[in-house]
Every structure is written in C-alpha cells, then in structure tokens.
Write an enzyme that holds these catalytic residues in place. Structure first.
Site, PDB file in Angstrom:
ATOM      1  N   GLU A  81      17.900 -12.228  12.967  1.00 30.57           N
ATOM      2  CA  GLU A  81      16.494 -11.921  13.263  1.00 30.57           C
ATOM      3  C   GLU A  81      16.176 -12.124  14.741  1.00 30.57           C
ATOM      4  OE1 GLU A  81      14.425 -10.351  11.552  1.00 30.57           O
ATOM      5  OE2 GLU A  81      15.430 -10.394   9.610  1.00 30.57           O
ATOM      6  N   LEU A 137      22.643  -7.889  25.554  1.00 33.70           N
ATOM      7  CA  LEU A 137      21.593  -7.808  24.530  1.00 33.70           C
ATOM      8  C   LEU A 137      20.198  -7.899  25.148  1.00 33.70           C
ATOM      9  CD1 LEU A 137      22.483  -9.909  21.337  1.00 33.70           C
ATOM     10  CD2 LEU A 137      21.860  -7.512  21.432  1.00 33.70           C
ATOM     11  N   TYR A 164      16.770  -9.909  27.023  1.00 35.74           N
ATOM     12  CA  TYR A 164      15.829 -10.940  26.577  1.00 35.74           C
ATOM     13  C   TYR A 164      16.580 -12.258  26.329  1.00 35.74           C
ATOM     14  CZ  TYR A 164      12.862  -6.846  25.860  1.00 35.74           C
ATOM     15  OH  TYR A 164      12.152  -5.684  26.047  1.00 35.74           O
ATOM     16  N   TYR A 212       6.739 -14.198  12.596  1.00 31.93           N
ATOM     17  CA  TYR A 212       7.620 -13.217  11.949  1.00 31.93           C
ATOM     18  C   TYR A 212       8.973 -13.834  11.586  1.00 31.93           C
ATOM     19  CZ  TYR A 212      11.113  -9.763  11.162  1.00 31.93           C
ATOM     20  OH  TYR A 212      12.159  -9.099  10.591  1.00 31.93           O
ATOM     21  N   ASP A 254       6.642  -7.548  11.221  1.00 32.07           N
ATOM     22  CA  ASP A 254       7.034  -7.083  12.553  1.00 32.07           C
ATOM     23  C   ASP A 254       6.474  -5.667  12.745  1.00 32.07           C
ATOM     24  OD1 ASP A 254       8.610  -5.500  10.949  1.00 32.07           O
ATOM     25  OD2 ASP A 254      10.481  -5.895  12.002  1.00 32.07           O
ATOM     26  N   CYS A 303       9.764   5.661   6.908  1.00 33.92           N
ATOM     27  CA  CYS A 303       8.403   5.568   7.470  1.00 33.92           C
ATOM     28  C   CYS A 303       8.502   5.315   8.980  1.00 33.92           C
ATOM     29  CB  CYS A 303       7.644   4.449   6.759  1.00 33.92           C
ATOM     30  SG  CYS A 303       5.856   4.536   6.975  1.00 33.92           S
ATOM     31  N   CYS A 309       0.456   5.630  -1.044  1.00 25.10           N
ATOM     32  CA  CYS A 309       0.135   5.637   0.390  1.00 25.10           C
ATOM     33  C   CYS A 309      -1.166   6.395   0.666  1.00 25.10           C
ATOM     34  CB  CYS A 309       1.297   6.273   1.167  1.00 25.10           C
ATOM     35  SG  CYS A 309       1.011   6.319   2.947  1.00 25.10           S
TER      36      CYS A 309
END
Length: 354
Positions: free
Chosen positions: A43, A86, A88, A126, A144, A198, A214
């Site tokens: 995550e 990666l 960050y 999250y 998220d 979606c 929906c």
C-alpha cells in the site's frame, strides 16, 4: 439510513461486487499468501505509483526485507537504494521509521487497532483502512482516488472530491456499504473495479458488476464524474547540474539534506539559476562547495516533474584538479561505484554522460 444510500439495495450490491471480484480479481504478488506486513509495504508503494511499476519493486523488496525485523535493522541508504526509481522517497523513510517502532513497541506485531496503527509514521486514513480491512478483515473503509471515483459515480456525488469534507462523506458511505462478511475482498474489489472498469476516462460500464446500482450511469453522467478542481500550477526551478571529474577519473556527488524533497539521496551538484548567473557558476561552486572547477561541454537538457515543482536542468561537464573535498555532504567517487548509492530518477538519467 442516509438518503443517498436509499437508492441502493446494499446486500445485493455487496453480492454483485464480491461475486465479480472472486472471479476476476487481479493476480498481484501481495495477494498471494497475504500478511499485514506485505499489505502495508504494497500500500505504501502503491501511493502515487501504478501497479505495474510497483510489482517488480515489491518482489525485490520482499526478497531483501522479508520481515519487519529485516527492514528495521537495514541501513537507510540500502532501503533508499531498493526504492530508487519509485519516487516519493519519504514513503520509504517513514515506512522504515514505523517498522522500527513496530519492532520496539509492539514486539514485531503490526497493530490491528485503528488508534495504534494510525500513530505510526506515514500511515494516514487510507493506509490504515487498507491494512485493517485487507490484512485483518475488519470492516473499515479504505478510501483512495479509485474509491472516491467509483462511489462518486455510484452515489452521483457532484461535490468536489478534492475537498476533505467530500472525502469524509464518501468514507462514511463506504463504512455503511462495506461487507461485514468479507471486508478484505470488498475493499480490494472496489480498488480493482476503479482500476479496470470504472476508469477515469471512458469507463466500460457494460462490464460493470454494479452497473444497475450506479446513479451516474442511470443519468448518463458517469464521464462527468467525479468533479475535482484542478491542482495549483507547479513552480518551475531551473538548475545547472555539474558532472565534475578530477584527474583520477572520479566524480563529485552530493548527499541531499535529511529533510524535504528527495532527502538523503545522492545527486550531482546542482546550481540554482535563480540565485546564480551562468557566468558565475565557477565562482559560486568555489564559494559554496570549495571546488575549483573549469566548465567544459554541454551534455543535454532534462525536465523532471514532481507533484508541486518542475526541475528544468542543463547538464554540463566540468573538471577539477582536486582530489579532496572539505564539505561533509560531498565526495569523490569512482564511476564504477556510483551504482552503490541511491540517486533520484532525474540524476540516474545523467549517468550515461559520465
């Protein structure tokens, strides 16, 4: 029950979603033999990074640091090197800090309650929800960008999802809709739905297992949702980046500050052009870094975009007759050894000019 939720038959919604997920779930390495540590690492890696990019990093990271104990005792520079590319990088530093706390305070057991989990560095609402639901099967929302998008369409929420109040509202709805029988699969199903069907543009509604629930689809406005205000324009910073070589064929590299952007990573020296004119670079490098250098040839221009800033970099070669440096953050390194140090992606791209 909230008025928005009255339009949904929640048990049928859960069944439709979960049956689809059991048949169609993505085969991801952190879903095979899951445990709280794997869920946590995956995550953190997946924040602001695409799944396909994360998979090889996750596999290598797990091989190198298979348990919280391995990561806790690792050297930070090695962890940053494993994270190299990666982006960050504060995610990696915060993860290691938090894992050390798990080892010291919780005997290596990742907490399974909201308060203790939320107190760990780098774990926001999250990530906390993802760990508690996916790894501990607790009915806690994990909201998220994917989840915001899916539920803004399902419930036809026309408020700005960038606003904290809208996120809180959607989190509350997910908390009421989530399956208590299999919350782990429910949250992962919403993530998969957002990633595969979606999608932000041109959602493939005809394949959606919850299409009949929906509201946006029923009103034909699924492509107009979610509503999200545009982020502020990024600032542009211009630099000259110096590939400085001495007579021994060694290059100058510099360790960035332990705070802020790309903390503790290594780079080639960067001269900020908002402070220094092109013709003053040699003098500035001598005054700031104690390096007596001669500018040589131009190599290339590079642009690197962060979430809040854009670096525009002119890469130039330079030479020096020095073998020693008087500043702790600087060092000479042989070209063959550069691979041992963690560099940001922008500076890795410059290595072909060495």
């Amino acid at each position: 029950m909230n008025k928005r939720l009255q339009s949904i038959n929640i048990p049928v919604f859960q069944t439709d979603l979960l049956e689809w997920y059991y048949l169609n779930k993505r085969d991801l390495p952190w879903r095979r033999e899951p445990n709280p540590y794997k869920t946590w690492v995956s995550e953190i890696m997946l924040q602001q990074t695409k799944v396909d990019t994360v998979i090889p990093y996750f596999n290598r990271f797990m091989e190198k640091y298979p348990t919280v104990y391995d990561l806790a005792k690792a050297d930070e520079q090695d962890v940053l090197k494993s994270w190299e590319g990666l982006g960050y990088y504060s995610r990696a530093r915060n993860l290691q800090t938090a894992v050390r706390e798990v080892v010291d305070t919780y005997n290596g057991e990742i907490p399974n309650n909201e308060k203790e989990l939320a107190s760990l560095k780098g774990i926001g609402p999250y990530t906390k929800g993802a760990i508690l639901s996916i790894a501990f099967n607790q009915p806690v929302p994990a909201v998220d960008g994917n989840v915001l998008r899916v539920f803004s369409r399902i419930l036809q929420i026309e408020d700005d999802i960038a606003k904290q109040s809208t996120k809180k509202e959607i989190e509350q709805y997910v908390g009421e809709i989530i399956s208590h029988q299999d919350p782990s699969s429910f949250n992962q199903a919403i993530m998969d739905l957002g990633a595969t069907i979606c999608t932000p543009k041109k959602p493939t509604c005809m394949f959606c297992p919850v299409m009949e629930h929906c509201q946006a689809f029923q009103h034909g406005i699924q492509e107009q949702l979610p509503i999200k205000k545009k982020a502020k324009k990024q600032k542009i910073k211009q630099y000259v980046v110096l590939l400085i070589r001495n007579d021994q064929g060694e290059y100058v590299i510099e360790k960035r500050s332990d705070q802020g952007l790309l903390a503790n990573l290594w780079q080639f020296p960067m001269v900020p052009l908002d402070e220094v004119g092109i013709d003053q670079i040699e003098q500035w490098m001598y005054d700031k870094c104690g390096i007596d250098l001669q500018m040589e040839s131009d190599c290339d221009n590079l642009k690197h975009t962060f979430s809040h800033i854009i670096w525009e970099m002119d890469i130039k070669k330079a030479s020096t007759s020095q073998n020693f440096l008087n500043k702790d953050s600087l060092m000479f390194i042989a070209k063959e050894e550069i691979d041992n140090f963690p560099f940001p992606v922008s500076h890795q791209k410059m290595m072909k000019f060495l």
